[in-house]
Design a protein around this motif. Structure first.
Motif, PDB file in Angstrom:
ATOM      1  N   GLY B  69      22.016 -66.474  50.383  1.00 35.85           N
ATOM      2  CA  GLY B  69      21.664 -65.702  49.194  1.00 35.85           C
ATOM      3  C   GLY B  69      22.738 -65.886  48.154  1.00 35.85           C
ATOM      4  O   GLY B  69      23.636 -66.712  48.323  1.00 35.85           O
ATOM      5  N   VAL B 109      21.025 -59.547  50.734  1.00 34.22           N
ATOM      6  CA  VAL B 109      20.328 -58.986  49.566  1.00 34.22           C
ATOM      7  C   VAL B 109      21.270 -58.042  48.825  1.00 34.22           C
ATOM      8  O   VAL B 109      22.265 -57.572  49.390  1.00 34.22           O
ATOM      9  N   ASP B 113      18.629 -53.396  47.482  1.00 37.18           N
ATOM     10  CA  ASP B 113      17.510 -53.964  48.257  1.00 37.18           C
ATOM     11  C   ASP B 113      17.748 -53.899  49.766  1.00 37.18           C
ATOM     12  O   ASP B 113      16.919 -54.365  50.536  1.00 37.18           O
ATOM     13  N   THR B 114      18.886 -53.353  50.205  1.00 35.82           N
ATOM     14  CA  THR B 114      19.129 -53.286  51.646  1.00 35.82           C
ATOM     15  C   THR B 114      18.152 -52.269  52.254  1.00 35.82           C
ATOM     16  O   THR B 114      17.705 -51.349  51.558  1.00 35.82           O
ATOM     17  N   ASN B 388      15.188 -61.284  54.564  1.00 31.78           N
ATOM     18  CA  ASN B 388      15.263 -61.476  53.115  1.00 31.78           C
ATOM     19  C   ASN B 388      14.907 -60.145  52.432  1.00 31.78           C
ATOM     20  O   ASN B 388      14.821 -59.106  53.112  1.00 31.78           O
ATOM     21  N   ALA B 389      14.656 -60.172  51.131  1.00 34.38           N
ATOM     22  CA  ALA B 389      14.386 -58.921  50.409  1.00 34.38           C
ATOM     23  C   ALA B 389      13.127 -58.240  50.953  1.00 34.38           C
ATOM     24  O   ALA B 389      13.109 -57.010  51.115  1.00 34.38           O
ATOM     25  N   ASN B 392      13.939 -56.703  54.379  1.00 33.25           N
ATOM     26  CA  ASN B 392      14.706 -55.468  54.231  1.00 33.25           C
ATOM     27  C   ASN B 392      13.822 -54.333  53.736  1.00 33.25           C
ATOM     28  O   ASN B 392      13.908 -53.205  54.229  1.00 33.25           O
ATOM     29  N   GLU B 393      12.962 -54.662  52.769  1.00 26.50           N
ATOM     30  CA  GLU B 393      12.102 -53.625  52.192  1.00 26.50           C
ATOM     31  C   GLU B 393      11.175 -53.045  53.274  1.00 26.50           C
ATOM     32  O   GLU B 393      11.076 -51.818  53.422  1.00 26.50           O
TER      33      GLU B 393
END
Lengths: 467, 418
Positions: B69, B109, B113-114, B388-389, B392-393
């Motif tokens: 990243g 991230v 965004d974590t 990735n984002a 994590n989301e």
């Protein structure tokens, strides 16, 4: 081992040190040993073939004094050998080339042929030392992608003498910058567009049209710089391959500046004999000689339709250029006011004509090249978004670095800051010389760090390595 | 006047030296500016040496994460990849402490965004009508093993008074609970042995010298300086690169000098380490699993002592949430197993026996990946690496949902007090 690998640079350092420690008499033998060690990392069978061809050609060279007829036969056989591999590459399984594709076959074959013909024509005597001859053929800085050095020039530099190290090292560093900073950063966008030609139109095709020749020049001239610098470190200076080709204001001027070691080779061994044989045919004979020469340049890269088209297109350019040369010169002499505008227009025209030919060089098929050239103007208005997508996907940042790097390359070659820095260094006061030393050390650390972080471990082959 | 001449010459020498030094500084500034203009970032170091945990995140350090990243990291003053948190738990706040390794740290991230940040927002949204808020604290650190996670819980977490502690479990560190899979290669990582059912530091760990604080201050200052300068970060990155490449070069030279025919494994055959990560019943890892479970018990004990609820959340193993089911099936075949969820199942059983709430992320993440054909790990083309984002989301959403539904502490917080 490719020239951008740290392992190659370590190997080169080791060779330079050992070459310097070696007594002068043993240096040719050392170069031979080092060259074969390098070649063996590629393929032992290919090294065996190289050794056999070297032995046969060396023996033939000695026998030429008594058997003159041997020369053309051997030259033809060597050409057939080269063509056999090129033809094999056209088959789906690549035939023998799929099993053992000799590294640098196009380069060492031309070296062997030029040796045979030079001895035959009495330009040089047959080389008596097998060591010297084998070292010339296998000389590892030049075997990957040239430059194609003539035998007389190489033998005259044996035994290699130690040289000042700074200039060759700077030359290698400059070559690495061209390859890693410019060519490799332009490559993703070019590859992406050429990989999806038929689904694109307008702006992305213009981008590929302009970017590929810049990538090719940075890549190939970078490779040449590393080869020449490495050769110089080992005491052998090779011929130059480029002289700011994109500043040429005529097609003939371009070909005097582009891949010079190949073009001069073909001029000497193809064009000139043909021209001599066809001189009575006047303009037709000249056109024929040019056409054969340019087609040979195209097909030397590979026996494909697109390379043939590249050669034919350049032949057409060059024939028109040569046949109209006198008339143009006369016009500009009579109209000096047009002279300046003429050279600008000449540059612009040459630049674009060459870029059109390069489209055929890069495209896998003639139909792809025709697609690109045919769709440059189609849907141009709405194609900006397509280009934006390509650039986003392949890295806007990389493209920006590549383009800025290319600008630096052109400006650097135009204004040669190295020359005035050198002048400043030798004429400047003591503190300036010290500043040069410290800045040089820092620049070297920066270059080495950039090289290790961005290039080490990656295997991005040079475009001309495949020939 | 020889003395005057000497003096003049000396002055000239120093004046030249100063000029050269200034020119060198100028050159440094030009290089630094060039690198900044080029916009390329280089990996920074946000670690420091520690006596107990071996290493930890360096308080107040900042720098770039570029491996997976391009994220600017900031470590807070207490050595957490988190924003500054008041030590005292604010009133009407549900505090959740997340401990774990790189998955928990989530440096791939940006902070917002974590999954911890996503969890925090989701939970606060649900708790807000009752006048409560959620605070999810990130105690993760890349490279941590269970011993370090246990020590983090024991020595660093409690001052923040969390009501819930989540151990984000990843199966790879199981192999690092003993020295047998990494002989001589665990460096500063503390290793605990199981003696009479208790965890005790092994001999090597006991003999590790304490950190010299004076030296640590200097090394931290140098590391901060290196993170500040692009030029120095680049040089440091190249040093790391060389240390990674040296064994590769050595092997290549060795194979060239003495080529020995080696048995060629099929290219798709998983490595022994991968097999051990997916199959918790490999005989040679049973001792490591025993030690791992001892850590779980020790953490549960710690949580019970401090009146906190202890959860084990099992992270997915990448391929478990691949949107392409054929990829999962092919990988499962290559492992010779009939499920990819064996680790989750083992921990689930352990949790049931020990009264620990276990939540496997693989199921909700897999459902999302299939429904949206989304890759939750890494980037194209290989989609390997950490979340990735999107990963994590979705992890944040899934964890928040599970906590709001299942946590007794959440229920307690939301129950109106008489």
């Amino acid at each position: 081992m490719t020239f951008t690998e740290p392992l190659f640079l370590l190997y080169l350092v080791l060779c330079v040190v050992l070459n310097r420690l070696c007594p002068a008499r043993g240096r040719a033998a050392f170069l031979l040993l080092a060259s074969y060690a390098f070649y063996l990392t590629w393929s032992p069978p290919a090294a065996a073939i190289l050794a056999i061809l070297t032995l046969v050609t060396f023996a033939a060279g000695l026998a030429l004094a008594k058997a003159q007829a041997l020369a053309p036969v051997l030259a033809i056989l060597l050409t057939v050998y080269l063509m056999a591999f090129k033809v094999a590459l056209l088959t789906p399984s690549h035939g023998i080339a799929g099993l053992i594709m000799p590294l640098g076959i196009s380069y060492y074959s031309f070296k062997l042929i030029s040796y045979v013909l030079d001895v035959h024509w009495g330009k040089i005597p047959a080389e008596k030392s097998l060591l010297n001859f084998a070292a010339y053929i296998a000389f590892f800085p030049q075997i990957v992608a040239g430059p194609i050095q003539r035998p007389g020039d190489f033998f005259a530099q044996l035994p290699p003498k130690p040289v000042h190290l700074v200039n060759p090292i700077l030359r290698i560093a400059w070559g690495l910058v061209k390859k890693l900073m410019i060519a490799d950063n332009l490559a993703p966008a070019v590859n992406a567009i050429y990989g999806h030609l038929t689904s694109l139109h307008g702006a992305p095709l213009w981008a590929a049209f302009y970017l590929f020749p810049l990538q090719l020049y940075a890549d190939f001239s970078g490779l040449t710089d590393i080869a020449i610098g490495s050769g110089q470190l080992l005491g052998v200076t090779g011929p130059e391959n480029f002289d700011r080709p994109f500043t040429a204001s005529s097609i003939s001027g371009f070909w005097r500046r582009w891949h010079m070691s190949l073009t001069t080779w073909l001029v000497d061994y193809v064009f000139m004999p043909l021209r001599m044989a066809s001189r009575r045919a006047g303009a037709w004979g000249l056109s024929f000689s040019i056409a054969v020469n340019m087609v040979a340049i195209g097909l030397w890269h590979g026996l494909t339709g697109s390379y043939l088209a590249f050669g034919l297109l350049n032949a057409a350019y060059l024939i028109v250029d040569t046949l109209t040369n006198k008339r143009r010169a006369k016009f500009f002499k009579q109209n000096p006011a047009w002279d300046r505008a003429g050279s600008w227009l000449g540059w612009l025209l040459t630049f674009h004509l060459i870029f059109i030919a390069e489209v055929f060089f890069r495209s896998p098929h003639v139909s792809d090249a025709l697609w690109l050239l045919g769709h440059l103007a189609s849907g141009l208005a709405g194609s900006g978004e397509l280009l934006r997508q390509v650039v986003e996907e392949t890295g806007r940042h990389a493209l920006a670095i590549g383009l800025v790097g290319y600008l630096i390359l052109e400006l650097g070659e135009r204004f040669r800051p190295d020359l005035w820095l050198r002048e400043l260094y030798s004429a400047g006061p003591r503190w300036l010389r010290w500043s040069f030393y410290s800045s040089g050390v820092m620049a070297s650390i920066l270059a080495l760090a950039l090289f290790l972080v961005h290039a080490a471990g990656k295997r991005a082959p040079f475009l001309y390595e495949i020939f | 006047m020889p003395l005057a001449r000497e003096l003049r010459s000396c002055m000239k020498f120093f004046s030249d030296l100063i000029r050269a030094a200034l020119a060198t500084c100028l050159m440094f500034a030009v290089m630094e500016a060039g690198l900044r203009l080029a916009g390329t970032h280089y990996e920074s170091s946000t670690y420091q040496r520690e006596t107990e945990r071996g290493f930890g995140l360096r308080p107040n350090s900042q720098g770039w994460e570029v491996e997976e990243g391009d994220v600017y990291l900031t470590i807070n003053s207490d050595g957490m990849r988190d924003k500054e948190r008041p030590i005292e738990r604010p009133p009407h706040t549900l505090r959740v402490a997340v401990i774990g390794s790189s998955e928990a740290d989530a440096r791939q991230v940006g902070f917002d965004d974590t999954f911890e940040s996503v969890m925090s927002r989701d939970m606060t949204r649900s708790l807000a009508p009752r006048g409560w808020q959620a605070d999810v604290l990130n105690f993760g650190a890349p490279g941590y093993t269970f011993s370090q996670e246990y020590l983090t819980l024991r020595d660093h977490v409690w001052k923040y008074q969390p009501q819930v502690v989540i151990l984000l479990f990843s199966s790879f560190p199981v192999q690092k609970t003993t020295r047998e899979f990494y002989p001589g290669d665990l460096g500063m990582v503390p290793v605990f042995e199981l003696r009479n059912g208790n965890l005790e530091p092994d001999e090597i760990t006991k003999q590790m010298p304490p950190v010299n604080l004076k030296r640590l201050r200097w090394t931290n200052r140098i590391a901060d300086l290196m993170n500040t300068s692009y030029f120095l970060s680049l040089v440091n990155s190249s040093r790391v690169k060389v240390s990674e490449l040296l064994p590769v070069w050595r092997a290549r030279v060795k194979s060239f000098i003495s080529p020995t025919p080696t048995a060629v494994a099929p290219s798709d055959a998983p490595s022994p380490s991968t097999v051990r990560s997916f199959n918790p019943y490999v005989p040679e890892t049973q001792h490591a699993w025993d030690v791992t479970e001892a850590y779980f018990r020790a953490m549960k004990y710690q949580c019970d002592e401090h009146g906190a609820e202890f959860w084990i959340v099992t992270s997915d193993l990448g391929v478990q949430v691949d949107p392409d089911l054929s990829v999962r099936a092919a990988f499962q075949r290559s492992l010779g197993m009939n499920t990819l969820d064996a680790v989750d199942e083992r921990i689930q059983r352990f949790g049931e026996a020990q009264g620990i709430h276990v939540f496997a992320l693989a199921k909700p993440l897999s459902d999302y990946a299939i429904a949206h054909h989304a890759y939750l790990h890494g980037a194209a083309p290989d989609h390997g690496g950490h979340w990735n984002a999107i990963g994590n989301e979705q992890t944040g959403h899934a964890l928040a949902r599970e906590l709001l539904d299942q946590s007794t502490e959440v229920r307690k917080a939301l129950t109106p007090k008489p």
